[in-house]
Design an enzyme around this catalytic site. Sequence first.
Site, PDB file in Angstrom:
ATOM      1  N   GLU A   6      -5.906  -4.420 -44.194  1.00 44.75           N
ATOM      2  CA  GLU A   6      -4.486  -4.130 -43.933  1.00 44.75           C
ATOM      3  C   GLU A   6      -3.495  -5.236 -43.335  1.00 44.75           C
ATOM      4  O   GLU A   6      -3.138  -5.329 -42.282  1.00 44.75           O
ATOM      5  CB  GLU A   6      -4.311  -3.138 -42.867  1.00 44.75           C
ATOM      6  CG  GLU A   6      -4.720  -1.721 -43.430  1.00 44.75           C
ATOM      7  CD  GLU A   6      -4.312  -0.306 -42.586  1.00 44.75           C
ATOM      8  OE1 GLU A   6      -4.102  -0.515 -41.548  1.00 44.75           O
ATOM      9  OE2 GLU A   6      -4.234   0.656 -43.168  1.00 44.75           O
ATOM     10  N   GLU A  24      -8.209   4.739 -47.575  1.00 45.79           N
ATOM     11  CA  GLU A  24      -8.306   5.555 -46.306  1.00 45.79           C
ATOM     12  C   GLU A  24      -7.433   6.726 -46.434  1.00 45.79           C
ATOM     13  O   GLU A  24      -6.119   6.621 -46.669  1.00 45.79           O
ATOM     14  CB  GLU A  24      -7.779   4.304 -45.416  1.00 45.79           C
ATOM     15  CG  GLU A  24      -8.652   3.414 -44.807  1.00 45.79           C
ATOM     16  CD  GLU A  24      -8.131   2.718 -43.532  1.00 45.79           C
ATOM     17  OE1 GLU A  24      -7.446   3.283 -42.881  1.00 45.79           O
ATOM     18  OE2 GLU A  24      -8.416   1.479 -43.592  1.00 45.79           O
TER      19      GLU A  24
HETATM   20  C1  GLA Z   1      -6.077   1.884 -40.599  1.00 38.66           C
HETATM   21  C2  GLA Z   1      -6.884   1.102 -40.375  1.00 38.66           C
HETATM   22  C3  GLA Z   1      -8.146   1.632 -40.007  1.00 38.66           C
HETATM   23  C4  GLA Z   1      -8.038   2.787 -38.961  1.00 38.66           C
HETATM   24  C5  GLA Z   1      -6.775   3.586 -39.409  1.00 38.66           C
HETATM   25  C6  GLA Z   1      -6.880   4.813 -38.635  1.00 38.66           C
HETATM   26  O1  GLA Z   1      -5.432   2.378 -41.609  1.00 38.66           O
HETATM   27  O2  GLA Z   1      -7.276   0.444 -41.473  1.00 38.66           O
HETATM   28  O3  GLA Z   1      -9.105   0.765 -39.376  1.00 38.66           O
HETATM   29  O4  GLA Z   1      -7.470   2.047 -37.697  1.00 38.66           O
HETATM   30  O5  GLA Z   1      -5.637   3.157 -39.776  1.00 38.66           O
HETATM   31  O6  GLA Z   1      -5.833   5.821 -39.021  1.00 38.66           O
END
Ligand code: GLA
Length: 679
Positions: free
Chosen positions: A167, A320
Site C-alpha cells: 500500500e 485484501e
Molecule cells: C491495509 C494493510 C494491511 C492491514 C489492513 C487492515 O489494507 O495493507 O496490512 O493493515 O489494511 O484492514
Amino acid sequence: MTMRFLRYHRRMQPQNLTELLSRLWHGADYNYEQWLEFPDVLHEDFRLMNLAHCTAMSVGIFSWAKLEPREGQYDFRWLDALMDDLHGHGIRAILATPSAAHPAWLSARVPEVQRMNHLGQREPHRGRQNFCRTSPVFREKVTAINTLLADRYKDHPALLLWHVSNEYGSTVCYCPTCLADFRRWLAARYGDLDGVNRAWWTTFWSHTYTDWDEIDPVDPSNNGLLLDWQRYNSDQVLDFYRMECAPLRQLTPHIPLTTNFMRPDVGLDYWKIAEHIDIVCWDSYPEWHVHDDVQTACETAFYHDLHRGYKQGQPFYLLESSPSQTNWQPLSRLKRPGMVKLASAQALAHGAMGVNYFQWRQSRGGEEKFHGAVVAHRGGENTRTFREVVEVGEMLAGMPALAAARTPARVGIIYDFENEWALGLAHLPRKVNKEYQATCIEHYTAFWRRGIPVDVINARQDFSKYALVIAPMLYLLSEETATRLTEFVRAGGTLVTTYMTGWVNESDLTHLGASPLEAVWGFKLVEYDTFGADQAGQVMCTAGNTLDLIGSARCGRFADLLEPTTAEVLAVYARDFYGTQAALTVNAYGQGKAYHLGTQVDEPFLGAFYEKLTRALGLFPLLTGLPHGVSAQARQTERQQFLFLMNFTNQTQTISVEETATDLPPYGVRIVVKDVEII
Ligand code: GLA
Ligand code: ZN
C-alpha cells in the site's frame, strides 16, 4: 548527483503471468513470522488453509526485522520453511518485499531514512510506511534485501507473484533530498525556470522564481505548484516501486510483479503506476451494514470497475478484504450471514481473478489484534466466518472458466486523478464539497441500478471502443484530451459532459477564449452559479425534445448558464433570474452527439436521462426489472456468459431469469452460467 536508480530493466511479459491469469485464486495475508514460537499453530494453519481451499497466500509483507535482525545479518531460514510448507500443501506464495515496515535499527543508525515534515523536523520511527522515498541509504538497503530474496527464491516452485512493498501512499517528505529531486523533476518537465514561471503564472502575487532553491511546495496560493508537487509525489512512488522491482525483474523475469492499490483517494495516479505492474491488486474495505448497503454496494462496484480499468479490462486481484470486521474504521459491523460470499462474488462479477483476505490469523498483539481474520484467536474451523470463507473457496474452485471471462462494457466513465487534484486545489466560488468522486459515482449509479455494464476509463486512453463516454466534471482538460473527445464524437460516439468541464489545461491555467469543447457542445458557457445545501434549483424539460425527456427535477451544486449556438435545449432552468436559460443540451457533431448537463440533477432525473439515452443507443440491461438493491453484472468468454445476480438488501428479492421467478435470499448471490452465441 542523482538519487534515481538508473538501471531499470526493460519490460517484458513474465512467463508466469499466463498461469496467474488462467486460474482463480483464494487466500489471505499470512503473518507466519509472528508465530515461529508456536509450531502447533503453524501446523494447524496449513491444515486449515487446505480446508478453506486456499491457493495463494501473501507472505513476508512486514518481516524485514525478522529477515535482517541486525544490519547485514540476514536470516532466511524461517522463510525457507514457510515457502517449503506452502509448496508442500499445494499453496502458492505471493511474496512481499519488506520495505513497508523497516527495522528500528535502520532509523536509529541512519535518521535520514525517516521522513521530514514541512518545518524541517525528522519524524521519529513509528508505525509503518514511514520512510523517505529518495533516501539513498534506504534505497540501497531495499535493493540489497530484494536482491537476496529474488536470488534465494527465484527457482522456488511456490513463488507465484511478487507483492512489492505494501500500500504505497503519497505521504510526502520535505527533506532536502526530496526537494532537490522535485526541482529536478520540474526541470525535466519544463526545461528551465522560465518554463516553470510561465506554467504556474507566477507573476501573480510576485511569485516569480529566480532560483530553483526558492521553490518550496507548501504554498496553497500557487495551484500549479501544488498540482505539480502532487504529480511529483505520485511519480516518486512510481520511481521507488521501479527501483524495488529492478533486482526482481533481473533475477526472476518469469515472475509477475504487483503492488496493492487502495481506493483512489490516496494521492497516487494509479493509471500511470498501472503501466508498470503486471496485474492490478487492490484492498477493499467497504463499510457494510454501517450506511445504506445498496449505496455501499454501488460505490464498491465503481471501485472494482476502476481497478479492472487500470489495465484495460485485465482481471484484477482483490488482495485484501475483511472476512468479518476491521478495527480501523470508525465503526465496523460484523458481516451479516452471506456477506463474505456476496462481497467476494461482487469482486468476481466485476472482473476479479482472486479473492484474498486480510488476515489469515488474528495477531496476538499489536494494533491489529482485533481486526477480523479467517482464523480467530480461539482457533479452529468451527466458526461462521471460517465456514463462509470455505464457501467462497468452493465458489472459486467451481468456476475455473470464469478466469478467461471479460466484462462486456460499451459505456466508459472517465476518472482522472490529475483532474481530481486540480479541482480539489482550485479556489472556486464553491470552495468545498465539489464532489468529483461522488459525481462520477452518481453517473455510474444510473447504470449499476439498471444492470448495464460500465468500464471506468482513463482520460488518456483511446475511446473508440465505447458507444458512450461520460466525462463528469473534467475541469482539467488538456488540448490533447479535448481533441480525442472531439474525434470520438466526430466518428459517431456519444459524449456526456457536465458542469465544471474544460476550465483549465494541464498546468491549471484557464483556457482563454472559447472552451476547447465549444464546437462539440454547440453552446457558449457564459456564467455559472453554485448552490448551498438548502438552495436547490429546478430544471424543466422542453416540450417535444428529441430524447423524449419529460417533467422537472431538483438541481444543485453547480449551474452552468449556457448560450446555445447549434445545440438543442433539452431542459431549461425553471427558477431564479436565469430561469428559462439552457441547462441540458445535445449537439449533433460529425457522426455523433454531445450531451451536456449544466447542473447536478436529482437521481430520478439522471436515471431517466440515461434510461432514454441508453435505449436510443441500443445499450440494453443484462436483466430487466431489477428490484432496488439487486445488481446484475456479467463476464463472458466467446462461449459462455457468467451472469451474477446479487442482492445487497436484507430482504428476500424476487427476480425473473429467463421467465422463471427466482428468490434471492438477503445478501444472497446467484451465478447463472449460460452458453452464448459466438460474439
Ligand atoms: C491495509 C494493510 C494491511 C492491514 C489492513 C487492515 O489494507 O495493507 O496490512 O493493515 O489494511 O484492514
Ligand atoms: Zn525525503
